[in-house]
Scaffold this motif. Structure first.
Motif, PDB file in Angstrom:
ATOM      1  N   THR A  35      11.103 -22.119 -14.585  1.00  0.00           N
ATOM      2  CA  THR A  35      11.135 -22.923 -13.363  1.00  0.00           C
ATOM      3  C   THR A  35       9.927 -23.849 -13.250  1.00  0.00           C
ATOM      4  OG1 THR A  35       9.904 -21.355 -11.988  1.00  0.00           O
ATOM      5  CG2 THR A  35      12.287 -21.025 -12.173  1.00  0.00           C
TER       6      THR A  35
ATOM      7  N   ASN B 214      15.306 -15.546 -17.264  1.00  0.00           N
ATOM      8  CA  ASN B 214      15.886 -14.585 -16.322  1.00  0.00           C
ATOM      9  C   ASN B 214      16.288 -13.315 -17.078  1.00  0.00           C
ATOM     10  OD1 ASN B 214      18.622 -14.985 -17.466  1.00  0.00           O
ATOM     11  ND2 ASN B 214      18.446 -17.019 -16.555  1.00  0.00           N
TER      12      ASN B 214
ATOM     13  N   PHE C  76       9.229 -14.052 -15.835  1.00  0.00           N
ATOM     14  CA  PHE C  76       9.946 -15.141 -16.494  1.00  0.00           C
ATOM     15  C   PHE C  76       9.193 -16.462 -16.319  1.00  0.00           C
ATOM     16  CE2 PHE C  76      12.760 -12.038 -14.469  1.00  0.00           C
ATOM     17  CZ  PHE C  76      13.317 -11.457 -15.595  1.00  0.00           C
TER      18      PHE C  76
ATOM     19  N   TYR D 122      18.155 -20.794 -13.358  1.00  0.00           N
ATOM     20  CA  TYR D 122      16.821 -20.788 -12.770  1.00  0.00           C
ATOM     21  C   TYR D 122      16.694 -19.702 -11.706  1.00  0.00           C
ATOM     22  CZ  TYR D 122      15.740 -25.312 -14.902  1.00  0.00           C
ATOM     23  OH  TYR D 122      15.493 -26.319 -15.792  1.00  0.00           O
TER      24      TYR D 122
ATOM     25  N   THR E 150       8.418 -15.458 -11.469  1.00  0.00           N
ATOM     26  CA  THR E 150       8.270 -16.512 -12.463  1.00  0.00           C
ATOM     27  C   THR E 150       6.837 -17.009 -12.408  1.00  0.00           C
ATOM     28  OG1 THR E 150       8.918 -18.287 -10.934  1.00  0.00           O
ATOM     29  CG2 THR E 150      10.673 -17.232 -12.214  1.00  0.00           C
TER      30      THR E 150
END
Length: 245
Positions: A167, A131, A164, A140, A182
């Motif tokens: 997750t 993050n 990112f 997350y 993500t």
């Protein structure tokens, strides 16, 4: 007006000691071409090919000048090598068994020599393992609300786009001028709608941001057989296998 896509990134994340998918992703990325190769951390744990995975990462650093970002599982092994067990002690028992098994396959302090970074940025793009918050905050980004918070932090830090991992799922939120996204995992896919391991391509300039997933095919049956052949307990093997079934 856009000046055209001026930088192309190949981004691999959450390898988790699955060398087969990591190798295929690296081969595909090199064939497609990139300006920079970024590995978003979590090299180890869960998978059962730790030595080969570590060798692939080390080779990517040497051959491709890969940018290597610290993830929570990388920090975990660095901490354990220094005798710091706080994070390890909070993990579930089956994850601790995977960590212990992994450490037994590798030389002590084998991660120390790698050129780790906490994050990487270029222009209006910010990249980190989990993050846009401070390093060591492993929050997350899974829901629109969580992604929205990330967009606000990106804006405060004068970034428009954030990419990112962490997750193990590919999700994205475009909010105003900011985007938080993500990418999926090469080593432990967790998206129930798409169980394929994957990496990602990002292309961007001052005005344009484009992200595309690149799924990786591999021999799942062989992977599950390798998990079953380890000395880990039945419960741990079952948990490790469930992400590919």
């Amino acid at each position: 007006m856009s000046r055209g896509l001026t930088m192309k990134l190949a981004i691999l994340s959450d390898l988790h000691a699955v060398a087969d998918t990591t190798e295929r992703a690296l081969e595909a990325a090199r064939t497609e071409g990139f300006d920079r190769l970024i590995i978003l951390g979590d090299i180890l744990t869960y998978g059962v090919q730790p030595k080969r995975t570590l060798d692939l990462v080390s080779n990517a650093v040497a051959r491709d000048n890969a940018i290597l970002i610290l993830g929570n599982h990388d920090q975990l092994y660095l901490d354990l090598d220094k005798g710091e067990t706080g994070y390890y002690d909070r993990l579930n028992e089956w994850i601790r068994e995977s960590v212990d098994w992994t450490r037994a396959q590798l030389e002590p302090r084998c991660l120390d020599a790698l050129p780790w970074r906490e994050s990487w940025a270029s222009g209006q793009l910010f990249v980190a393992h989990a993050n846009p918050y401070d390093y060591g905050d492993w929050t997350y980004l899974r829901t629109d609300q969580e992604l929205g918070w990330a967009c606000r932090i990106l804006a405060k830090r004068d970034f428009r786009w954030g990419v990112f991992g962490h997750t193990h799922r590919a999700v994205r939120l475009d909010k105003g001028d900011e985007t938080a996204a993500t990418i999926g995992s090469l080593g432990q896919p967790r998206d129930r709608k798409d169980r394929r391991p994957q990496w990602a391509v990002v292309e961007f300039d001052d005005d344009v941001f484009k992200l595309e997933a690149r799924p990786v095919e591999f021999d799942v049956k062989q992977h599950l057989a390798e998990i079953a052949a380890t000395s880990m307990g039945a419960k741990t093997k079952e948990r490790l296998a469930m992400f590919f079934q």
